[in-house]
Design an enzyme around this catalytic site. Sequence first.
Site, PDB file in Angstrom:
ATOM      1  N   GLY A  46      17.764 -26.058  -3.243  1.00  0.00           N
ATOM      2  CA  GLY A  46      18.380 -26.280  -4.897  1.00  0.00           C
ATOM      3  C   GLY A  46      19.104 -25.254  -5.535  1.00  0.00           C
ATOM      4  O   GLY A  46      19.493 -24.191  -4.711  1.00  0.00           O
ATOM      5  N   ASP A  68      11.121 -27.456 -10.177  1.00  0.00           N
ATOM      6  CA  ASP A  68      11.500 -28.290 -11.308  1.00  0.00           C
ATOM      7  C   ASP A  68      10.883 -27.989 -12.454  1.00  0.00           C
ATOM      8  O   ASP A  68      11.389 -28.055 -13.708  1.00  0.00           O
ATOM      9  CB  ASP A  68      11.472 -29.667 -10.805  1.00  0.00           C
ATOM     10  CG  ASP A  68      12.226 -30.161  -9.604  1.00  0.00           C
ATOM     11  OD1 ASP A  68      13.544 -30.073  -9.804  1.00  0.00           O
ATOM     12  OD2 ASP A  68      11.475 -30.289  -8.636  1.00  0.00           O
ATOM     13  N   LYS A  74       7.638 -29.485  -7.833  1.00  0.00           N
ATOM     14  CA  LYS A  74       8.830 -29.317  -7.237  1.00  0.00           C
ATOM     15  C   LYS A  74       9.220 -30.840  -6.384  1.00  0.00           C
ATOM     16  O   LYS A  74       8.538 -31.767  -6.462  1.00  0.00           O
ATOM     17  CB  LYS A  74       8.557 -28.274  -5.866  1.00  0.00           C
ATOM     18  CG  LYS A  74       8.571 -26.814  -6.494  1.00  0.00           C
ATOM     19  CD  LYS A  74       8.379 -25.950  -5.549  1.00  0.00           C
ATOM     20  CE  LYS A  74       9.319 -25.700  -4.082  1.00  0.00           C
ATOM     21  NZ  LYS A  74      10.748 -25.874  -4.593  1.00  0.00           N
ATOM     22  N   GLU A 123       9.418 -27.486   2.065  1.00  0.00           N
ATOM     23  CA  GLU A 123       9.124 -26.443   1.038  1.00  0.00           C
ATOM     24  C   GLU A 123       7.968 -26.231   1.097  1.00  0.00           C
ATOM     25  O   GLU A 123       7.511 -24.964   1.092  1.00  0.00           O
ATOM     26  CB  GLU A 123       9.731 -26.876  -0.452  1.00  0.00           C
ATOM     27  CG  GLU A 123      11.165 -26.947  -0.485  1.00  0.00           C
ATOM     28  CD  GLU A 123      11.801 -27.389  -1.906  1.00  0.00           C
ATOM     29  OE1 GLU A 123      12.993 -27.007  -2.084  1.00  0.00           O
ATOM     30  OE2 GLU A 123      11.302 -28.271  -2.510  1.00  0.00           O
TER      31      GLU A 123
HETATM   32  C1  5RP Z   1      14.082 -29.185  -3.978  1.00  0.00           C
HETATM   33  C2  5RP Z   1      12.997 -28.508  -5.017  1.00  0.00           C
HETATM   34  C3  5RP Z   1      13.769 -27.688  -5.875  1.00  0.00           C
HETATM   35  O1  5RP Z   1      13.579 -26.121  -5.877  1.00  0.00           O
HETATM   36  C4  5RP Z   1      13.989 -28.032  -7.318  1.00  0.00           C
HETATM   37  O2  5RP Z   1      14.303 -29.552  -7.564  1.00  0.00           O
HETATM   38  C5  5RP Z   1      14.795 -27.238  -8.168  1.00  0.00           C
HETATM   39  O3  5RP Z   1      15.970 -27.476  -8.160  1.00  0.00           O
HETATM   40  P1  5RP Z   1      17.279 -26.585  -8.845  1.00  0.00           P
HETATM   41  O4  5RP Z   1      16.976 -25.274  -8.754  1.00  0.00           O
HETATM   42  O5  5RP Z   1      18.415 -27.200  -8.238  1.00  0.00           O
HETATM   43  O6  5RP Z   1      16.973 -26.956 -10.298  1.00  0.00           O
HETATM   44  O7  5RP Z   1      12.001 -28.546  -5.175  1.00  0.00           O
HETATM   45  O8  5RP Z   1      13.283 -30.111  -3.551  1.00  0.00           O
END
Ligand code: 5RP
Length: 218
Positions: free
Chosen positions: A30, A84, A94, A103
């Site tokens: 991400g 998230d 997340k 992750e």
């Molecule tokens: C991916 C994740 C990311 O860490 C999460 O979605 C945050 O993403 P971003 O930093 O682009 O906002 O869990 O599976």
Amino acid sequence: MDAAEAQRRAAGEKAAALVEDQMVIGYGTGRGAAAALEALAHRGIRVRGVPTSQKTTDLCRRLGLALTTLEETPQLDLVLDGADEVDTARQMLKGGGGALVREKIVALAARRRVIVIEEAKLVPALGATRGLPIELVAFGWKSTLLRIGEILPGVARREGPLSDNGGVIVDAPLPRELDVRALDRALKSIAGVVDHGLFIDLSPTVVVGGTAGVRILG
Ligand code: 5RP
């Protein structure tokens, strides 16, 4: 560059500074993770890392960050990732990028978890801004979805491709009154659920980029 991206970049630099020479780390997925990985690549120290998605593998190749696997190095010093949502107890949601299974495996393999977010991701309660991502085994996913719907009404398949593991990603609205530990157990007991995006009781170091600069929680 918008304000959120500037905040992620500032936080990513602080997070990358926590990595030491010769560490074996996890490479998250991400924008928050990417900000930290770009800053890490600029430091030029010798690290190896386990990527949590194909997208991150490609990014690391571009950045010249060395890759390894959990088979080679089952225990990691630290993981750099994003989230998230992060609540007041530093419980995390997340999986917005669909990489939650890898992750979580990588987060659990690491001695320290460093999470890069912009301040809009700080929430009073998980589920405030989005649903909970859940990965299902592709076989029988519609049946699994029905069973999840009994505890989380409104759960729906996410548009888009299968995950890097060949799984189906669904998103479920969370109730206002939420016992994250009970929900964790309930979801894990449903056959066909691979994992979900509640990252709880992991004591992360949360690096938050904000309008007043970067602060570190935990
Ligand atoms: C991916 C994740 C990311 O860490 C999460 O979605 C945050 O993403 P971003 O930093 O682009 O906002 O869990 O599976």
